[in-house]
Design a protein around this motif. Structure first.
Motif, PDB file in Angstrom:
ATOM      1  N   LEU A 473       0.827  -1.207   0.000  1.00 37.82           N
ATOM      2  CA  LEU A 473       0.000   0.000   0.000  1.00 37.82           C
ATOM      3  C   LEU A 473       0.863   1.259   0.000  1.00 37.82           C
ATOM      4  O   LEU A 473       0.534   2.251  -0.670  1.00 37.82           O
ATOM      5  N   GLY A 474       1.965   1.251   0.738  1.00 39.49           N
ATOM      6  CA  GLY A 474       2.846   2.404   0.758  1.00 39.49           C
ATOM      7  C   GLY A 474       3.489   2.667  -0.590  1.00 39.49           C
ATOM      8  O   GLY A 474       3.604   3.823  -1.024  1.00 39.49           O
ATOM      9  N   CYS A 475       3.904   1.625  -1.270  1.00 40.81           N
ATOM     10  CA  CYS A 475       4.510   1.784  -2.602  1.00 40.81           C
ATOM     11  C   CYS A 475       3.494   2.323  -3.609  1.00 40.81           C
ATOM     12  O   CYS A 475       3.842   3.147  -4.465  1.00 40.81           O
ATOM     13  N   ILE A 476       2.261   1.872  -3.515  1.00 42.18           N
ATOM     14  CA  ILE A 476       1.219   2.384  -4.401  1.00 42.18           C
ATOM     15  C   ILE A 476       1.039   3.885  -4.206  1.00 42.18           C
ATOM     16  O   ILE A 476       0.874   4.644  -5.162  1.00 42.18           O
ATOM     17  N   SER A 477       1.104   4.338  -2.954  1.00 45.98           N
ATOM     18  CA  SER A 477       0.937   5.758  -2.666  1.00 45.98           C
ATOM     19  C   SER A 477       2.033   6.599  -3.301  1.00 45.98           C
ATOM     20  O   SER A 477       1.760   7.618  -3.942  1.00 45.98           O
ATOM     21  N   ILE A 478       3.292   6.219  -3.149  1.00 45.42           N
ATOM     22  CA  ILE A 478       4.386   7.036  -3.676  1.00 45.42           C
ATOM     23  C   ILE A 478       4.404   7.024  -5.198  1.00 45.42           C
ATOM     24  O   ILE A 478       4.754   8.027  -5.838  1.00 45.42           O
ATOM     25  N   VAL A 479       4.013   5.907  -5.811  1.00 47.25           N
ATOM     26  CA  VAL A 479       3.942   5.859  -7.278  1.00 47.25           C
ATOM     27  C   VAL A 479       2.880   6.819  -7.791  1.00 47.25           C
ATOM     28  O   VAL A 479       3.058   7.490  -8.824  1.00 47.25           O
ATOM     29  N   THR A 480       1.756   6.942  -7.077  1.00 47.46           N
ATOM     30  CA  THR A 480       0.674   7.824  -7.498  1.00 47.46           C
ATOM     31  C   THR A 480       1.079   9.288  -7.419  1.00 47.46           C
ATOM     32  O   THR A 480       0.513  10.134  -8.123  1.00 47.46           O
ATOM     33  N   ALA A 481       2.067   9.614  -6.592  1.00 44.54           N
ATOM     34  CA  ALA A 481       2.518  11.010  -6.497  1.00 44.54           C
ATOM     35  C   ALA A 481       3.101  11.512  -7.812  1.00 44.54           C
ATOM     36  O   ALA A 481       3.077  12.718  -8.074  1.00 44.54           O
ATOM     37  N   ILE A 482       3.597  10.609  -8.658  1.00 43.27           N
ATOM     38  CA  ILE A 482       4.250  11.022  -9.909  1.00 43.27           C
ATOM     39  C   ILE A 482       3.247  11.617 -10.899  1.00 43.27           C
ATOM     40  O   ILE A 482       3.404  12.769 -11.331  1.00 43.27           O
ATOM     41  N   PRO A 483       2.192  10.887 -11.321  1.00 43.21           N
ATOM     42  CA  PRO A 483       1.223  11.518 -12.230  1.00 43.21           C
ATOM     43  C   PRO A 483       0.500  12.695 -11.600  1.00 43.21           C
ATOM     44  O   PRO A 483       0.101  13.633 -12.296  1.00 43.21           O
ATOM     45  N   THR A 484       0.324  12.658 -10.270  1.00 43.75           N
ATOM     46  CA  THR A 484      -0.324  13.780  -9.592  1.00 43.75           C
ATOM     47  C   THR A 484       0.499  15.046  -9.748  1.00 43.75           C
ATOM     48  O   THR A 484      -0.030  16.134 -10.026  1.00 43.75           O
ATOM     49  N   ALA A 485       1.817  14.935  -9.587  1.00 40.58           N
ATOM     50  CA  ALA A 485       2.689  16.102  -9.724  1.00 40.58           C
ATOM     51  C   ALA A 485       2.748  16.598 -11.160  1.00 40.58           C
ATOM     52  O   ALA A 485       2.893  17.803 -11.410  1.00 40.58           O
ATOM     53  N   ILE A 486       2.615  15.710 -12.121  1.00 43.27           N
ATOM     54  CA  ILE A 486       2.758  16.097 -13.536  1.00 43.27           C
ATOM     55  C   ILE A 486       1.503  16.748 -14.076  1.00 43.27           C
ATOM     56  O   ILE A 486       1.561  17.803 -14.736  1.00 43.27           O
ATOM     57  N   TRP A 487       0.319  16.176 -13.806  1.00 41.99           N
ATOM     58  CA  TRP A 487      -0.892  16.611 -14.511  1.00 41.99           C
ATOM     59  C   TRP A 487      -1.923  17.358 -13.668  1.00 41.99           C
ATOM     60  O   TRP A 487      -2.844  17.951 -14.223  1.00 41.99           O
ATOM     61  N   THR A 488      -1.814  17.346 -12.367  1.00 44.09           N
ATOM     62  CA  THR A 488      -2.779  18.096 -11.573  1.00 44.09           C
ATOM     63  C   THR A 488      -2.632  19.588 -11.859  1.00 44.09           C
ATOM     64  O   THR A 488      -1.532  20.129 -11.800  1.00 44.09           O
ATOM     65  N   GLY A 489      -3.743  20.254 -12.162  1.00 48.94           N
ATOM     66  CA  GLY A 489      -3.699  21.667 -12.518  1.00 48.94           C
ATOM     67  C   GLY A 489      -3.257  21.912 -13.941  1.00 48.94           C
ATOM     68  O   GLY A 489      -3.003  23.061 -14.323  1.00 48.94           O
ATOM     69  N   GLY A 490      -3.164  20.890 -14.761  1.00 49.74           N
ATOM     70  CA  GLY A 490      -2.665  21.028 -16.129  1.00 49.74           C
ATOM     71  C   GLY A 490      -1.241  20.495 -16.214  1.00 49.74           C
ATOM     72  O   GLY A 490      -0.494  20.493 -15.232  1.00 49.74           O
ATOM     73  N   SER A 491      -0.844  20.051 -17.393  1.00 51.72           N
ATOM     74  CA  SER A 491       0.471  19.443 -17.579  1.00 51.72           C
ATOM     75  C   SER A 491       1.582  20.408 -17.173  1.00 51.72           C
ATOM     76  O   SER A 491       1.644  21.544 -17.635  1.00 51.72           O
ATOM     77  N   ILE A 492       2.466  19.950 -16.311  1.00 56.52           N
ATOM     78  CA  ILE A 492       3.569  20.788 -15.867  1.00 56.52           C
ATOM     79  C   ILE A 492       4.539  21.068 -17.000  1.00 56.52           C
ATOM     80  O   ILE A 492       5.204  22.117 -17.034  1.00 56.52           O
ATOM     81  N   PHE A 493       4.613  20.169 -17.994  1.00 59.08           N
ATOM     82  CA  PHE A 493       5.507  20.377 -19.132  1.00 59.08           C
ATOM     83  C   PHE A 493       4.993  21.509 -20.022  1.00 59.08           C
ATOM     84  O   PHE A 493       5.766  22.328 -20.516  1.00 59.08           O
ATOM     85  N   LYS A 494       3.662  21.569 -20.204  1.00 61.27           N
ATOM     86  CA  LYS A 494       3.093  22.647 -21.002  1.00 61.27           C
ATOM     87  C   LYS A 494       3.283  23.993 -20.313  1.00 61.27           C
ATOM     88  O   LYS A 494       3.523  25.005 -20.966  1.00 61.27           O
ATOM     89  N   LYS A 495       3.166  23.998 -19.002  1.00 58.52           N
ATOM     90  CA  LYS A 495       3.353  25.248 -18.266  1.00 58.52           C
ATOM     91  C   LYS A 495       4.777  25.751 -18.419  1.00 58.52           C
ATOM     92  O   LYS A 495       5.017  26.947 -18.558  1.00 58.52           O
TER      93      LYS A 495
END
Length: 510
Positions: A473-495
């Motif tokens: 369960l802990g590993c699942i949580s940290i893996v989910t942080a990656i797409p959350t950081a990239i796409w929440t609020g719009g793609s960070i790469f586009k910004k």
């Protein structure tokens, strides 16, 4: 006969201003969420002790059946959510389906109360899932209709707070009442709460219904559509700079004139100077399909599903683990959820902050914080005071991470819908917009988590033990942080590309 229910009265209802106020509607929706979660969770600490005596389940099979009951609820929620969203966005009002959801909730509670077989208990959980679909889809869409995009984060904070309180009080009161007064007394609390919820839902008057009677100057645009008929956005909602709105989503809702009341409450009416929406291919797609083409939406849904999985996994394994490790009864099984929920009182504050600075930071930090808290629970492996203190401290950190992530991600659904809508003329998503269908997707993601979490947590715990289940369960949580950081609020790469392009234009101008 039922004109008062569907909002077709010719006379203004009594106390209309109060009954249609944002505060009263938020209280009503938050209460409906509390009722739904309370009735869902009230039997969590009771089932392990009641299944043996009422349904003749062998003690070594209790973990399996608890996981199945929780998963059945999630499956029903998953199946009913898209139907509720589609119907809600095509209904003339949201109160009627909101009230009808209580019928399923009442029926499910009766089955769970009287059930003395696996079949009746499973049927009760299925009806609970249908009721939850109505509450979460229609209720959250009604909330967005009322407060608009500017205040949705803080409003979702109150919803998250009511959910957390229910998560705390349901197993806590369920365990106390079951231990002191027996099985039926537990459900007496549930029926009393349902009656109170019925009263609030019947008294409430939607904003768009109140428009017919309230003075025009008291009507505020609160459905995410500005006074010119457009959809406000900001740089985080539109990171690629595809739109050039005249107003920012951070602006306060503006007063509207009588001429624009219909435009604000009915997005199918074109704004001045804007033609009707073109009949392109995208506009003919169901809103849920079109929204699923957004990576931002998919990322938010994935994050919500993981948070649901983590919470329900603990519902499945935590009561049994403290019973076996610390030798606690049903009261202790309820009290162990207290550290998780106490920190949720900061939910409205987190929502207010996410309205100001965006969802990305809070949600990402939430998943990062949650990971070590879960993994370190592996250290709790015997009965001692220090072990109990350690578990409570780690569960409090886990609850903090969930609070930091859940409230912003619930609001992120609205932000993502507004971003999509801002790229098209008013009416692109239909008369009532797509908020209900968007939150049906959220509900499906949450339901998928309710289905996967108990099965994964319970079965891993049963086959490989507590330590392994916490590690997974802990590993699942940290893996989910990656797409959350990239796409929440719009793609960070586009910004970043947009910021670089803006810097180049400034240098070129110099």
């Amino acid at each position: 006969m039922f004109t008062w229910l569907v909002g077709s009265d010719t006379k203004p209802p009594a106390f209309l201003k109060l009954r249609s106020s944002a505060t009263f509607i938020i209280i009503t929706v938050a209460t409906s969420v509390f009722t739904d979660i309370f009735v869902y969770g009230i039997v969590v600490p009771v089932l392990p002790f009641a299944l043996t005596s009422r349904s003749n389940i062998q003690p070594d099979q209790i973990q399996t059946w608890i996981s199945i009951f929780l998963a059945v609820y999630g499956a029903a929620l998953l199946a009913a959510s898209p139907i509720c969203g589609w119907l809600a966005d095509r209904s003339s009002n949201r109160r009627l389906p909101f009230v009808c959801g209580l019928v399923a909730l009442g029926a499910s509670t009766i089955l769970l109360c009287l059930g003395n077989s696996i079949g009746m208990l499973a049927a009760g959980r299925v009806l609970q899932g249908f009721s939850a679909a109505v509450v979460w889809v229609v209720g959250l869409a009604l909330l967005v209709d009322t407060v608009g995009s500017d205040g949705v984060g803080q409003a979702m904070g109150y919803v998250g707070l009511s959910m957390s309180l229910a998560i705390l009080l349901a197993p806590l009161l369920g365990g106390i009442v079951f231990a002191s007064a027996g099985y039926y007394a537990v459900f007496a609390m549930a029926f009393g709460l349902i009656v109170f919820d019925i009263i609030l839902r019947l008294v409430m008057v939607e904003k768009k219904m109140a428009v017919r009677w309230l003075p025009v100057e008291e009507v505020v645009v609160t459905n995410g559509i500005d006074e010119n008929g457009g959809h406000p956005t900001d740089i985080e909602d539109d990171p690629a700079g595809l739109t050039q709105p005249e107003s920012s989503s951070t602006d306060k809702p503006s007063l509207i004139s009588e001429k624009n009341v219909m435009t604000a409450t009915d997005p199918t009416v074109p704004a001045p100077g804007m033609s009707k929406p073109p009949g392109n291919f995208a506009s003919r797609l169901p809103a849920v399909i079109y929204l699923l083409s957004s990576r931002r939406v998919l990322s938010a849904l994935w994050a919500c599903m993981i948070m649901s999985s983590l919470l329900t996994a603990f519902d499945s394994v935590l009561p049994l683990y403290v019973r076996d490790t610390f030798h606690w009864n049903s009261l202790g099984a309820g009290l162990i959820f207290l550290p998780i929920v106490v920190v949720s009182f900061f939910g409205p504050l987190v929502g207010w902050a996410s309205d100001k600075v965006g969802s990305r930071r809070f949600a990402t930090v939430g998943f990062i914080v949650t990971c070590p808290a879960i993994i370190l629970l592996r250290l709790v492996d015997h009965d001692s005071l220090s072990q109990k203190v350690l578990m409570c401290a780690l569960l409090a950190i886990f609850g903090t991470g969930i609070t930091l992530g859940l409230t912003p991600m619930m609001a992120e659904i609205t932000y993502a819908v507004d971003q999509k809508a801002s790229r098209h003329p008013p009416g692109f998503f239909g008369k009532n917009g797509a908020y209900a269908q968007a939150y049906s997707l959220f509900n499906m993601a949450w339901a998928a988590g309710c289905f996967v979490g108990p099965l994964a947590g319970g079965l891993i715990n049963q086959k490989a033990g507590w330590a392994t289940s916490m590690l997974v369960l802990g590993c699942i949580s940290i893996v989910t942080a990656i797409p959350t950081a990239i796409w929440t609020g719009g793609s960070i790469f586009k910004k970043r590309k947009q910021a670089a392009a803006a810097a180049d234009r400034i240098e070129g101008g110099e």
